[in-house]
Write a protein that holds these residues in place. Structure first.
Motif, PDB file in Angstrom:
ATOM      1  N   SER A 161      72.265  10.461  64.672  1.00  0.00           N
ATOM      2  CA  SER A 161      71.178  10.473  63.690  1.00  0.00           C
ATOM      3  C   SER A 161      71.628  11.127  62.385  1.00  0.00           C
ATOM      4  O   SER A 161      72.553  11.953  62.365  1.00  0.00           O
ATOM      5  N   GLU A 162      70.918  10.756  61.325  1.00  0.00           N
ATOM      6  CA  GLU A 162      71.221  11.302  60.006  1.00  0.00           C
ATOM      7  C   GLU A 162      70.232  12.404  59.621  1.00  0.00           C
ATOM      8  O   GLU A 162      70.239  12.866  58.479  1.00  0.00           O
ATOM      9  N   ASP A 163      69.391  12.793  60.552  1.00  0.00           N
ATOM     10  CA  ASP A 163      68.424  13.857  60.295  1.00  0.00           C
ATOM     11  C   ASP A 163      68.496  14.886  61.427  1.00  0.00           C
ATOM     12  O   ASP A 163      69.502  14.984  62.122  1.00  0.00           O
ATOM     13  N   ARG A 164      67.442  15.643  61.653  1.00  0.00           N
ATOM     14  CA  ARG A 164      67.445  16.724  62.632  1.00  0.00           C
ATOM     15  C   ARG A 164      66.992  16.270  64.019  1.00  0.00           C
ATOM     16  O   ARG A 164      66.601  17.089  64.847  1.00  0.00           O
ATOM     17  N   THR A 165      67.063  14.978  64.315  1.00  0.00           N
ATOM     18  CA  THR A 165      66.569  14.472  65.593  1.00  0.00           C
ATOM     19  C   THR A 165      67.204  15.187  66.783  1.00  0.00           C
ATOM     20  O   THR A 165      66.504  15.647  67.693  1.00  0.00           O
ATOM     21  N   GLU A 166      68.531  15.272  66.809  1.00  0.00           N
ATOM     22  CA  GLU A 166      69.192  15.882  67.973  1.00  0.00           C
ATOM     23  C   GLU A 166      68.850  17.367  68.085  1.00  0.00           C
ATOM     24  O   GLU A 166      68.627  17.872  69.199  1.00  0.00           O
ATOM     25  N   GLU A 167      68.783  18.055  66.984  1.00  0.00           N
ATOM     26  CA  GLU A 167      68.420  19.472  67.008  1.00  0.00           C
ATOM     27  C   GLU A 167      67.017  19.669  67.580  1.00  0.00           C
ATOM     28  O   GLU A 167      66.784  20.544  68.425  1.00  0.00           O
ATOM     29  N   ILE A 168      66.095  18.841  67.136  1.00  0.00           N
ATOM     30  CA  ILE A 168      64.719  18.921  67.641  1.00  0.00           C
ATOM     31  C   ILE A 168      64.683  18.584  69.125  1.00  0.00           C
ATOM     32  O   ILE A 168      63.986  19.243  69.912  1.00  0.00           O
ATOM     33  N   ALA A 169      65.428  17.554  69.535  1.00  0.00           N
ATOM     34  CA  ALA A 169      65.469  17.169  70.942  1.00  0.00           C
ATOM     35  C   ALA A 169      65.970  18.318  71.811  1.00  0.00           C
ATOM     36  O   ALA A 169      65.433  18.581  72.897  1.00  0.00           O
ATOM     37  N   ARG A 170      66.998  19.025  71.347  1.00  0.00           N
ATOM     38  CA  ARG A 170      67.533  20.161  72.121  1.00  0.00           C
ATOM     39  C   ARG A 170      66.518  21.298  72.203  1.00  0.00           C
ATOM     40  O   ARG A 170      66.410  21.965  73.239  1.00  0.00           O
ATOM     41  N   GLU A 171      65.772  21.515  71.153  1.00  0.00           N
ATOM     42  CA  GLU A 171      64.725  22.535  71.194  1.00  0.00           C
ATOM     43  C   GLU A 171      63.643  22.161  72.208  1.00  0.00           C
ATOM     44  O   GLU A 171      63.141  23.027  72.943  1.00  0.00           O
ATOM     45  N   ILE A 172      63.306  20.889  72.279  1.00  0.00           N
ATOM     46  CA  ILE A 172      62.301  20.426  73.239  1.00  0.00           C
ATOM     47  C   ILE A 172      62.802  20.618  74.664  1.00  0.00           C
ATOM     48  O   ILE A 172      62.071  21.097  75.537  1.00  0.00           O
ATOM     49  N   VAL A 173      64.055  20.245  74.909  1.00  0.00           N
ATOM     50  CA  VAL A 173      64.644  20.392  76.247  1.00  0.00           C
ATOM     51  C   VAL A 173      64.633  21.858  76.678  1.00  0.00           C
ATOM     52  O   VAL A 173      64.323  22.192  77.836  1.00  0.00           O
ATOM     53  N   ALA A 174      64.946  22.743  75.748  1.00  0.00           N
ATOM     54  CA  ALA A 174      64.996  24.175  76.075  1.00  0.00           C
ATOM     55  C   ALA A 174      63.611  24.739  76.396  1.00  0.00           C
ATOM     56  O   ALA A 174      63.501  25.753  77.097  1.00  0.00           O
ATOM     57  N   SER A 175      62.573  24.068  75.922  1.00  0.00           N
ATOM     58  CA  SER A 175      61.221  24.600  76.090  1.00  0.00           C
ATOM     59  C   SER A 175      60.475  24.032  77.291  1.00  0.00           C
ATOM     60  O   SER A 175      59.413  24.544  77.652  1.00  0.00           O
ATOM     61  N   ASP A 176      61.001  22.969  77.915  1.00  0.00           N
ATOM     62  CA  ASP A 176      60.273  22.350  79.030  1.00  0.00           C
ATOM     63  C   ASP A 176      61.267  21.784  80.041  1.00  0.00           C
ATOM     64  O   ASP A 176      62.061  20.896  79.696  1.00  0.00           O
ATOM     65  N   PRO A 177      61.234  22.244  81.291  1.00  0.00           N
ATOM     66  CA  PRO A 177      62.206  21.790  82.289  1.00  0.00           C
ATOM     67  C   PRO A 177      62.033  20.336  82.706  1.00  0.00           C
ATOM     68  O   PRO A 177      62.910  19.771  83.372  1.00  0.00           O
ATOM     69  N   ARG A 178      60.920  19.727  82.333  1.00  0.00           N
ATOM     70  CA  ARG A 178      60.705  18.314  82.689  1.00  0.00           C
ATOM     71  C   ARG A 178      61.496  17.372  81.797  1.00  0.00           C
ATOM     72  O   ARG A 178      61.575  16.167  82.089  1.00  0.00           O
ATOM     73  N   VAL A 179      62.087  17.897  80.731  1.00  0.00           N
ATOM     74  CA  VAL A 179      62.766  17.042  79.747  1.00  0.00           C
ATOM     75  C   VAL A 179      64.273  17.205  79.875  1.00  0.00           C
ATOM     76  O   VAL A 179      64.780  18.318  79.977  1.00  0.00           O
ATOM     77  N   ARG A 180      64.992  16.080  79.886  1.00  0.00           N
ATOM     78  CA  ARG A 180      66.449  16.079  79.885  1.00  0.00           C
ATOM     79  C   ARG A 180      66.958  15.267  78.700  1.00  0.00           C
ATOM     80  O   ARG A 180      66.288  14.346  78.248  1.00  0.00           O
ATOM     81  N   LEU A 181      68.146  15.586  78.243  1.00  0.00           N
ATOM     82  CA  LEU A 181      68.749  14.900  77.102  1.00  0.00           C
ATOM     83  C   LEU A 181      70.076  14.294  77.525  1.00  0.00           C
ATOM     84  O   LEU A 181      70.887  14.953  78.182  1.00  0.00           O
ATOM     85  N   ILE A 182      70.279  13.036  77.154  1.00  0.00           N
ATOM     86  CA  ILE A 182      71.558  12.379  77.389  1.00  0.00           C
ATOM     87  C   ILE A 182      72.004  11.716  76.090  1.00  0.00           C
ATOM     88  O   ILE A 182      71.174  11.362  75.244  1.00  0.00           O
ATOM     89  N   PRO A 183      73.298  11.541  75.891  1.00  0.00           N
ATOM     90  CA  PRO A 183      73.769  10.912  74.650  1.00  0.00           C
ATOM     91  C   PRO A 183      73.660   9.386  74.712  1.00  0.00           C
ATOM     92  O   PRO A 183      73.765   8.767  75.781  1.00  0.00           O
ATOM     93  N   ASN A 184      73.449   8.798  73.557  1.00  0.00           N
ATOM     94  CA  ASN A 184      73.474   7.349  73.411  1.00  0.00           C
ATOM     95  C   ASN A 184      74.416   7.036  72.250  1.00  0.00           C
ATOM     96  O   ASN A 184      73.980   6.771  71.127  1.00  0.00           O
TER      97      ASN A 184
END
Length: 349
Positions: A53-76
């Motif tokens: 991404s060219e914006d803060r998408t990945e940073e925001i996604a990592r913050e979401i993952v850190a705040s809720d155990p139901r969320v996982r992040l994988i690369p595309n």
């Protein structure tokens, strides 16, 4: 699948929500929060497939993952929607797969109702209405065009209608076994991968089911160039589907290319008349002129209730949708279909 009507949380099948995201800084938090706020009685997980991404998408996604155990992040790493979907589905733990996009906002109770409909109908995919909503005057105009026959021709998942089997739905809630049997989304299709997959579901004897009870708020493109590019690519890839799967074109899909050809031909004839001094050829200007008047008249009707700024955008938006989609369709190279066909044969081998 256990009957959702049975009492107790254990009666509800666990679901995996898959969300491909790229350049979604503006809407990602809202999209994720509506998934996590669903009142689904069974287990729920969310897999985010994040593209470059060219914006803060990945940073925001990592913050979401850190705040809720139901969320996982994988690369595309490929960064396109079908590859993200397939990667997320492979990582998903459960047998019901709910697709959500990074700019889609699920309505309350969406997942619960989708699972009930999936069970009651025996369908392979269920979905509902793409409820486009804008936040700026331009986006409001795009949203109104999406939700009217003037803009996109009146498909049920845009304007609503009776519940029942359809060709395609917006997003979708799938049975994992169906996705695995069909090889998932075709990663050749940068656009229109949902329509192509739903075609294969139906060709294999499955059912795609629409119900107006399921609504997802869709945030449209925010600028005219972004809208034009979106519709150009959609038309380009819809032509590929028609070349691969004969008999799938309908008058609704052919209307925009026909209008594009007619307007272009009329404009060329009119300009030729001006250059050559041939009054008869000036009649060509009547074709794009008549089209423009039709768009303006249609905008007067479907634009009721819009702010004056949004209404001023509406005919421009509608014409951009038609002409961009038509140009993409007409200029789509046959090589795209050959490439997609080769992949389809490899998938079936």
């Amino acid at each position: 699948m256990n009957k959702p009507s049975e009492a107790g949380e254990e009666a509800w099948p666990p679901v995996s929500v898959v969300m491909p995201v790229r350049n979604e800084e503006r809407h990602l938090r809202a999209a994720v929060s509506q998934v996590l706020a669903q009142d689904y009685p069974g287990p729920l997980e969310l897999v985010l497939a994040v593209g470059p991404s060219e914006d803060r998408t990945e940073e925001i996604a990592r913050e979401i993952v850190a705040s809720d155990p139901r969320v996982r992040l994988i690369p595309n790493p490929a960064g396109i929607t079908p590859s993200g979907l397939n990667a997320a589905i492979r990582e998903a733990k459960h047998d019901i797969i709910v697709r959500v996009d990074g700019h889609g906002i699920l309505s309350p109770g969406y997942i619960r109702r989708a699972v009930e409909v999936l069970d009651a109908t025996g369908a392979d995919n269920v979905g509902g209405i793409m409820a486009a909503e804008g936040e700026t005057p331009f986006e409001e105009a795009v949203a109104r065009a999406y939700r009217s026959p003037l803009g996109l021709g009146g498909g049920r998942f845009h304007v609503g209608g009776e519940a029942g089997p359809v060709d395609s739905v917006y997003l979708g809630v799938f049975r994992r076994k169906t996705l695995e049997a069909l090889g998932g989304f075709d990663e050749t299709f940068v656009r229109a991968q949902d329509w192509e997959l739903n075609y294969r579901i139906r060709a294999a004897g499955g059912t795609v089911w629409f119900t107006p009870e399921l609504q997802v708020t869709y945030r449209p493109r925010s600028t005219l160039p972004e809208l034009a590019r979106q519709f150009y690519l959609t038309g380009r890839w819809r032509r590929v589907i028609g070349r691969l799967h004969k008999g799938t074109f309908s008058p609704r899909y052919l209307a925009a290319p026909a209008a594009t050809v007619a307007c272009a031909a009329g404009l060329v004839l009119g300009l030729a008349g001006l250059v050559a001094g041939q009054p008869l050829l000036l009649a060509g200007f009547a074709v794009p002129g008549t089209y423009a008047l039709g768009v303006l008249a249609g905008s007067l009707v479907v634009g009721r209730g819009l702010s004056w700024r949004a209404w001023l955008w509406l005919p421009v938006v509608v014409a951009t949708m038609h002409m961009s989609w038509g140009a993409g369709f007409l200029l789509s190279p046959a090589s795209l279909a050959r490439s997609a066909g080769s992949r389809a044969m490899a998938r079936q081998a």
